[in-house]
Design a protein around this motif. Sequence first.
Motif, PDB file in Angstrom:
ATOM      1  N   ILE A 102       9.156  -2.138  -4.712  1.00  0.00           N
ATOM      2  CA  ILE A 102       9.402  -2.544  -3.327  1.00  0.00           C
ATOM      3  C   ILE A 102      10.776  -3.190  -3.209  1.00  0.00           C
ATOM      4  CG2 ILE A 102       8.633  -4.046  -1.450  1.00  0.00           C
ATOM      5  CD1 ILE A 102       5.780  -3.726  -2.471  1.00  0.00           C
ATOM      6  N   MET A 243      10.493  -8.478   4.843  1.00  0.00           N
ATOM      7  CA  MET A 243       9.958  -7.148   4.572  1.00  0.00           C
ATOM      8  C   MET A 243       9.249  -7.096   3.222  1.00  0.00           C
ATOM      9  SD  MET A 243      10.400  -5.180   7.133  1.00  0.00           S
ATOM     10  CE  MET A 243      10.115  -3.572   6.385  1.00  0.00           C
ATOM     11  N   ARG A 247       5.422  -6.059   3.047  1.00  0.00           N
ATOM     12  CA  ARG A 247       5.076  -4.866   2.263  1.00  0.00           C
ATOM     13  C   ARG A 247       4.072  -5.215   1.158  1.00  0.00           C
ATOM     14  NH1 ARG A 247       9.118  -0.871   1.889  1.00  0.00           N
ATOM     15  NH2 ARG A 247       7.975  -0.042   0.092  1.00  0.00           N
ATOM     16  N   LYS A 248       4.284  -6.340   0.518  1.00  0.00           N
ATOM     17  CA  LYS A 248       3.362  -6.763  -0.536  1.00  0.00           C
ATOM     18  C   LYS A 248       1.981  -7.072   0.042  1.00  0.00           C
ATOM     19  CE  LYS A 248       4.847  -9.761  -3.577  1.00  0.00           C
ATOM     20  NZ  LYS A 248       5.565 -10.922  -4.185  1.00  0.00           N
ATOM     21  N   ARG A 251       0.304  -3.786   0.868  1.00  0.00           N
ATOM     22  CA  ARG A 251      -0.127  -3.127  -0.366  1.00  0.00           C
ATOM     23  C   ARG A 251      -1.389  -3.777  -0.917  1.00  0.00           C
ATOM     24  NH1 ARG A 251       3.263  -4.903  -5.272  1.00  0.00           N
ATOM     25  NH2 ARG A 251       2.041  -6.748  -4.738  1.00  0.00           N
ATOM     26  N   LYS A 285      -0.161   1.817   6.658  1.00  0.00           N
ATOM     27  CA  LYS A 285       0.732   1.195   5.681  1.00  0.00           C
ATOM     28  C   LYS A 285       2.013   2.004   5.518  1.00  0.00           C
ATOM     29  CE  LYS A 285       1.515   1.660   1.472  1.00  0.00           C
ATOM     30  NZ  LYS A 285       1.581   1.890   0.029  1.00  0.00           N
ATOM     31  N   TYR A 288       4.403   1.667   8.500  1.00  0.00           N
ATOM     32  CA  TYR A 288       5.181   0.429   8.469  1.00  0.00           C
ATOM     33  C   TYR A 288       6.294   0.539   7.430  1.00  0.00           C
ATOM     34  CZ  TYR A 288       6.437  -4.472   8.233  1.00  0.00           C
ATOM     35  OH  TYR A 288       7.138  -5.647   8.261  1.00  0.00           O
ATOM     36  N   LYS A 289       5.951   1.117   6.290  1.00  0.00           N
ATOM     37  CA  LYS A 289       6.938   1.291   5.220  1.00  0.00           C
ATOM     38  C   LYS A 289       8.094   2.164   5.687  1.00  0.00           C
ATOM     39  CE  LYS A 289       7.378   3.564   0.714  1.00  0.00           C
ATOM     40  NZ  LYS A 289       6.655   4.262  -0.373  1.00  0.00           N
TER      41      LYS A 289
END
Length: 441
Positions: A102, A243, A247-248, A251, A285, A288-289
């Motif tokens: 990431i 971010m 993101r984490k 995930r 997910k 968003y990524k």
Amino acid sequence: MKKMMSILIGLLLVLSVFATAETDTGANVDETEQPEAVLLANEDTAEEETTASTEEVDEEDEGETEDEEDDIEEIEEEYEESETGDEIIDEIEDEEETDGEIEEELEINEEESAEIREAIENIGLRQYILNRQLKQRVFVATIHGEAIILYLQGKEYDTTELEGINDELKEIYKAIDPKTMTKEEFNETVGEVKELVQEFKDAVDELVPEEEKDAIRNRIAAYVRTHQKQIDLLLKKEWKARMLNNRKQLRDSLKAVKEDAKQLRMDGRKLLDAAKRLRNLKAIKNRYKNGTIDATEIKQKWQEETKLYGLARAASVVKNERALLAIGAARIRKAIKEADEDDEDTTELENRLAEINAQIKDFIPGKVTSKEAGAKAAVIKSRLVNLEKNERLTNRIQAARANVAPRAAAKQIQNARVSSAIARRGAAASANTGASEGDEE
């Protein structure tokens, strides 16, 4: 129940974070999130919501004359043809990202990564992001102050008071260390900054006539452009940290849901309706990524889909039990049919099976909750087992089993392989996570 509640709390935390992740205050980074629980926690509500529509269907069924045995065999056939859901679990596991991956995607360099790790150890990532946002805003405030002071000095205004206030803001800017400022220090600093900015504004209002305000605004805009590179650098640092956090969190949220789905599979149950919802969460997910959905919008979509996943998961638990009962009933039905063709009296057997079929037919989400499914299924299964023991059926059922034994054995081996593969992937993922955390430390 405790696990379900902890998951719900985790999801609520992550949703509150994404809700504010891109607002002006920026107070929005979740620190822990385990959406897995959300799913389960929503189960009771979900089942209650489906009860009304289910009852309507059942009322219509009461007037039908459709053969119950055909219904049971259709349930058996449909279940046998249903996908297990392994493919979506595999997809999610294949796409799981490490913290390092990431960071690489977000172009976080080694210096930034080291600062973030230190911040996580000292104050947590959420506070670090808030500190970064505060530092950037204080810097912009000092730039605005300089622009106004320079303009007023050109007009020969006395700017002594304004310079003093702006110097205090500059000292605050220098004192802000994003990786160590605590929550208490942050709140105190925010209060100081607000007071100073208001003092500056009031002093300007007293000095400057209204007709000169537009000229000052133009001067500020021009002056900000000359410092845009510094402002962008500060914004970029905050954006990367935000971010990374989001993101984490996404995930880990999806991973928690996936682990729940894996447990369902390891128990020998198919995901059924839950597979679609799991795929939808994965899609959110990825959106968003890829930047096609922002942090504000994701709150609503994630909340909607996790609720639907909870509904679908609860329904899948019930449908799995119903299908397994239908398979047992269909096996007995075939044996009764053979006995009838051999001119044996099967009236009593057919009546007993009809009663069991009625119970299976009533074994549906809304009328049976996932919490009740196991116990209620065990009662019906015991009735099926007792019926199988009838001497006119036992030999026929055993002969039928012998005919399908090779296929059943192959399927059992395949299921064992699936469970083993899921367990291995889980162990490997845990090992990789541990190694990754070790590297970061």
